[in-house]
Design a protein around this motif. Structure first.
Motif, PDB file in Angstrom:
ATOM      1  N   ALA A  31       0.705  -1.199  -0.188  1.00  0.00           N
ATOM      2  CA  ALA A  31       0.228  -0.006   0.213  1.00  0.00           C
ATOM      3  C   ALA A  31       0.539   1.192   0.246  1.00  0.00           C
ATOM      4  CB  ALA A  31      -1.064   0.538   0.949  1.00  0.00           C
ATOM      5  N   ALA A  32       0.420   2.489  -0.642  1.00  0.00           N
ATOM      6  CA  ALA A  32       0.998   3.450  -1.319  1.00  0.00           C
ATOM      7  C   ALA A  32       0.245   4.640  -1.102  1.00  0.00           C
ATOM      8  CB  ALA A  32       1.855   3.605  -1.963  1.00  0.00           C
ATOM      9  N   GLY A  33       0.458   5.873   0.049  1.00  0.00           N
ATOM     10  CA  GLY A  33      -0.356   6.775   0.540  1.00  0.00           C
ATOM     11  C   GLY A  33      -0.398   7.633  -0.551  1.00  0.00           C
ATOM     12  N   PRO A  34      -1.284   9.167  -0.357  1.00  0.00           N
ATOM     13  CA  PRO A  34      -1.093  10.001  -1.720  1.00  0.00           C
ATOM     14  C   PRO A  34       0.236  10.578  -0.855  1.00  0.00           C
ATOM     15  CG  PRO A  34      -2.080  10.657   0.817  1.00  0.00           C
ATOM     16  CD  PRO A  34      -1.770   9.251   1.247  1.00  0.00           C
ATOM     17  N   SER A  35      -0.105  11.709  -2.547  1.00  0.00           N
ATOM     18  CA  SER A  35       1.821  12.129  -2.472  1.00  0.00           C
ATOM     19  C   SER A  35       1.679  13.640  -1.351  1.00  0.00           C
ATOM     20  CB  SER A  35       1.221  13.409  -3.426  1.00  0.00           C
ATOM     21  OG  SER A  35       0.805  13.722  -3.571  1.00  0.00           O
ATOM     22  N   PHE A  36       1.352  13.997  -0.819  1.00  0.00           N
ATOM     23  CA  PHE A  36       1.751  14.445   0.268  1.00  0.00           C
ATOM     24  C   PHE A  36       1.410  13.908   1.803  1.00  0.00           C
ATOM     25  CE2 PHE A  36      -3.695  14.376   0.144  1.00  0.00           C
ATOM     26  CZ  PHE A  36      -4.204  13.970   1.092  1.00  0.00           C
ATOM     27  N   SER A  45     -10.120  16.215   8.411  1.00  0.00           N
ATOM     28  CA  SER A  45      -9.920  17.315   6.862  1.00  0.00           C
ATOM     29  C   SER A  45     -10.240  16.711   5.446  1.00  0.00           C
ATOM     30  CB  SER A  45      -8.676  17.574   6.732  1.00  0.00           C
ATOM     31  OG  SER A  45      -7.828  16.861   6.946  1.00  0.00           O
ATOM     32  N   ILE A  46     -10.202  16.396   4.589  1.00  0.00           N
ATOM     33  CA  ILE A  46     -10.817  16.251   3.275  1.00  0.00           C
ATOM     34  C   ILE A  46      -9.535  15.326   2.783  1.00  0.00           C
ATOM     35  CG2 ILE A  46     -10.680  16.140   0.680  1.00  0.00           C
ATOM     36  CD1 ILE A  46     -13.608  16.745   2.058  1.00  0.00           C
ATOM     37  N   GLU A  47      -8.363  16.029   3.478  1.00  0.00           N
ATOM     38  CA  GLU A  47      -6.746  15.289   3.439  1.00  0.00           C
ATOM     39  C   GLU A  47      -6.623  14.071   4.587  1.00  0.00           C
ATOM     40  OE1 GLU A  47      -7.377  17.745   3.810  1.00  0.00           O
ATOM     41  OE2 GLU A  47      -5.799  19.580   2.347  1.00  0.00           O
ATOM     42  N   GLU A  48      -7.635  13.747   5.426  1.00  0.00           N
ATOM     43  CA  GLU A  48      -7.470  12.515   6.235  1.00  0.00           C
ATOM     44  C   GLU A  48      -8.233  11.865   4.977  1.00  0.00           C
ATOM     45  OE1 GLU A  48      -8.181  12.186  10.846  1.00  0.00           O
ATOM     46  OE2 GLU A  48      -9.870  13.106   9.836  1.00  0.00           O
ATOM     47  N   ILE A  49      -9.627  11.966   4.403  1.00  0.00           N
ATOM     48  CA  ILE A  49     -10.650  10.744   4.428  1.00  0.00           C
ATOM     49  C   ILE A  49      -9.723  10.882   2.692  1.00  0.00           C
ATOM     50  CG2 ILE A  49     -12.277  10.514   2.651  1.00  0.00           C
ATOM     51  CD1 ILE A  49     -13.283  13.127   4.206  1.00  0.00           C
ATOM     52  N   ILE A  50      -9.214  10.888   2.388  1.00  0.00           N
ATOM     53  CA  ILE A  50      -7.517  10.727   1.282  1.00  0.00           C
ATOM     54  C   ILE A  50      -6.552  10.117   2.129  1.00  0.00           C
ATOM     55  CG2 ILE A  50      -6.363  11.383  -0.088  1.00  0.00           C
ATOM     56  CD1 ILE A  50      -8.324  14.018  -0.791  1.00  0.00           C
ATOM     57  N   CYS A  51      -6.131  10.234   2.814  1.00  0.00           N
ATOM     58  CA  CYS A  51      -4.892   9.535   3.625  1.00  0.00           C
ATOM     59  C   CYS A  51      -5.568   8.617   4.028  1.00  0.00           C
ATOM     60  CB  CYS A  51      -5.090   9.608   4.395  1.00  0.00           C
ATOM     61  SG  CYS A  51      -3.275  11.280   4.609  1.00  0.00           S
ATOM     62  N   LYS A  52      -7.257   8.077   4.475  1.00  0.00           N
ATOM     63  CA  LYS A  52      -7.435   6.165   5.424  1.00  0.00           C
ATOM     64  C   LYS A  52      -8.223   5.837   3.779  1.00  0.00           C
ATOM     65  CE  LYS A  52      -7.880   8.409   9.622  1.00  0.00           C
ATOM     66  NZ  LYS A  52      -9.468   8.792  10.400  1.00  0.00           N
ATOM     67  N   ASP A  53      -7.864   6.441   2.983  1.00  0.00           N
ATOM     68  CA  ASP A  53      -8.677   5.643   1.569  1.00  0.00           C
ATOM     69  C   ASP A  53      -7.977   5.135   0.482  1.00  0.00           C
ATOM     70  OD1 ASP A  53     -10.161   4.999  -0.771  1.00  0.00           O
ATOM     71  OD2 ASP A  53     -12.263   5.824   0.162  1.00  0.00           O
ATOM     72  N   ASP A  54      -7.293   3.610   0.023  1.00  0.00           N
ATOM     73  CA  ASP A  54      -6.373   3.608  -0.709  1.00  0.00           C
ATOM     74  C   ASP A  54      -6.224   4.029  -2.809  1.00  0.00           C
ATOM     75  OD1 ASP A  54      -5.005   3.001   1.264  1.00  0.00           O
ATOM     76  OD2 ASP A  54      -5.266   0.005   0.841  1.00  0.00           O
ATOM     77  N   PRO A  55      -7.139   3.799  -3.213  1.00  0.00           N
ATOM     78  CA  PRO A  55      -8.335   3.907  -4.206  1.00  0.00           C
ATOM     79  C   PRO A  55      -8.271   5.776  -4.164  1.00  0.00           C
ATOM     80  CG  PRO A  55      -9.639   2.771  -3.563  1.00  0.00           C
ATOM     81  CD  PRO A  55      -8.577   2.661  -1.822  1.00  0.00           C
ATOM     82  N   LEU A  56      -8.705   6.624  -3.120  1.00  0.00           N
ATOM     83  CA  LEU A  56      -8.369   8.231  -3.398  1.00  0.00           C
ATOM     84  C   LEU A  56      -6.862   8.151  -2.939  1.00  0.00           C
ATOM     85  CD1 LEU A  56     -11.243   9.487  -0.999  1.00  0.00           C
ATOM     86  CD2 LEU A  56     -10.825   8.744  -3.686  1.00  0.00           C
ATOM     87  N   SER A  57      -6.139   7.019  -2.442  1.00  0.00           N
ATOM     88  CA  SER A  57      -4.261   7.671  -2.081  1.00  0.00           C
ATOM     89  C   SER A  57      -4.205   7.956  -3.543  1.00  0.00           C
ATOM     90  CB  SER A  57      -3.880   6.786  -1.293  1.00  0.00           C
ATOM     91  OG  SER A  57      -4.832   7.427  -0.174  1.00  0.00           O
ATOM     92  N   ALA A  58      -4.757   6.651  -4.813  1.00  0.00           N
ATOM     93  CA  ALA A  58      -4.226   6.628  -5.494  1.00  0.00           C
ATOM     94  C   ALA A  58      -4.124   7.127  -6.794  1.00  0.00           C
ATOM     95  CB  ALA A  58      -4.767   5.114  -6.238  1.00  0.00           C
ATOM     96  N   LEU A  59      -5.756   8.191  -6.895  1.00  0.00           N
ATOM     97  CA  LEU A  59      -5.977   8.904  -7.679  1.00  0.00           C
ATOM     98  C   LEU A  59      -5.229  10.316  -7.481  1.00  0.00           C
ATOM     99  CD1 LEU A  59      -9.330   8.869  -7.640  1.00  0.00           C
ATOM    100  CD2 LEU A  59      -8.516   8.895  -9.560  1.00  0.00           C
ATOM    101  N   ASP A  60      -4.683  10.438  -5.624  1.00  0.00           N
ATOM    102  CA  ASP A  60      -3.763  11.659  -5.751  1.00  0.00           C
ATOM    103  C   ASP A  60      -2.608  11.843  -6.236  1.00  0.00           C
ATOM    104  OD1 ASP A  60      -3.727  14.069  -3.857  1.00  0.00           O
ATOM    105  OD2 ASP A  60      -1.880  13.029  -3.775  1.00  0.00           O
ATOM    106  N   ARG A  61      -2.046   9.995  -6.020  1.00  0.00           N
ATOM    107  CA  ARG A  61      -1.178   9.548  -6.897  1.00  0.00           C
ATOM    108  C   ARG A  61      -0.397   9.936  -8.421  1.00  0.00           C
ATOM    109  NH1 ARG A  61      -0.798   5.438  -3.546  1.00  0.00           N
ATOM    110  NH2 ARG A  61      -1.396   4.180  -4.747  1.00  0.00           N
TER     111      ARG A  61
END
Length: 207
Positions: A31-36, A45-61
């Motif tokens: 697993a890999a987190g987002p770019s931030f 925050s919305i960033e926390e939601i992204i950090c806890k969600d692998d598909p959203l983290s992949a979209l951020d990358r």
């Protein structure tokens, strides 16, 4: 069970252990987190939601990769709209905290922004431009370029105005919707509206 043998004494167990280590890789490694940096995000925050969600983290990358590619294409862009546009998009993405379905809002925000950058900076395959003459008047021209983004999209131009459009479900042909513009294309003919409340134009592709 298959038995591992070796001409070297005492190595069979080691070979078995090595095989297990090769096959089994912990999910935390894959697993890999987002770019931030998730350690610096605010709780709720919305960033926390992204950090806890692998598909959203992949979209951020993926966004980071696409944005970097767009930046290289925008070196001589005047005015430099890419950076300002990205800041505006991040602000809009973070407004998803107001949504009833925050995750879906964030996912759609990423998906559309990635597609827009890919289209505007020609980062994917495309068809066109296609020139349409509208209402039988050669001066009334709409130019459309169609991009193989996900979802499919188009950039249309009329005079000095440009609209980025996203494909919508349609019974036939391909229908694209922008902010206040639509283009519904079918076999070289198109129905176009340009501007809020504007009348529909019948357009024919030039051959």
């Amino acid at each position: 069970m298959m038995q591992l043998t070796s001409r070297f004494p005492g190595t069979a167990g080691n070979l078995m252990l090595l095989a297990l280590c090769i096959v089994w890789v912990p999910d935390t490694v894959l697993a890999a987190g987002p770019s931030f940096d998730c350690a610096k995000v605010e709780t709720g925050s919305i960033e926390e939601i992204i950090c806890k969600d692998d598909p959203l983290s992949a979209l951020d990358r993926k966004m980071t990769v696409v944005y970097d590619a767009a930046t290289k294409k925008a070196t001589n862009e005047h005015p430099p709209v890419l950076k300002a546009g990205q800041r505006g998009w991040i602000k809009g993405r973070n407004e998803c905290w107001k949504s009833d379905d925050k995750r879906r809002c964030v996912e759609e925000s990423y998906t559309l922004r990635i597609a827009e950058l890919q289209a505007r900076y020609r980062l994917v395959s495309f068809t066109g431009p296609v020139f349409y003459t509208c209402d039988g008047q050669p001066a009334n021209e709409v130019v459309a370029t169609f991009f193989q983004t996900e979802p499919p999209s188009a950039i249309t131009e009329r005079g000095d105005q440009t609209s980025w459009m996203v494909q919508q479900p349609a019974a036939s042909g391909a229908k694209y919707q922008g902010q206040n513009e639509t283009l519904w294309e079918h076999h070289g003919e198109a129905l176009v509206t340009w501007g809020y409340g504007a009348p529909e134009m019948r357009c024919q592709a030039k051959r």
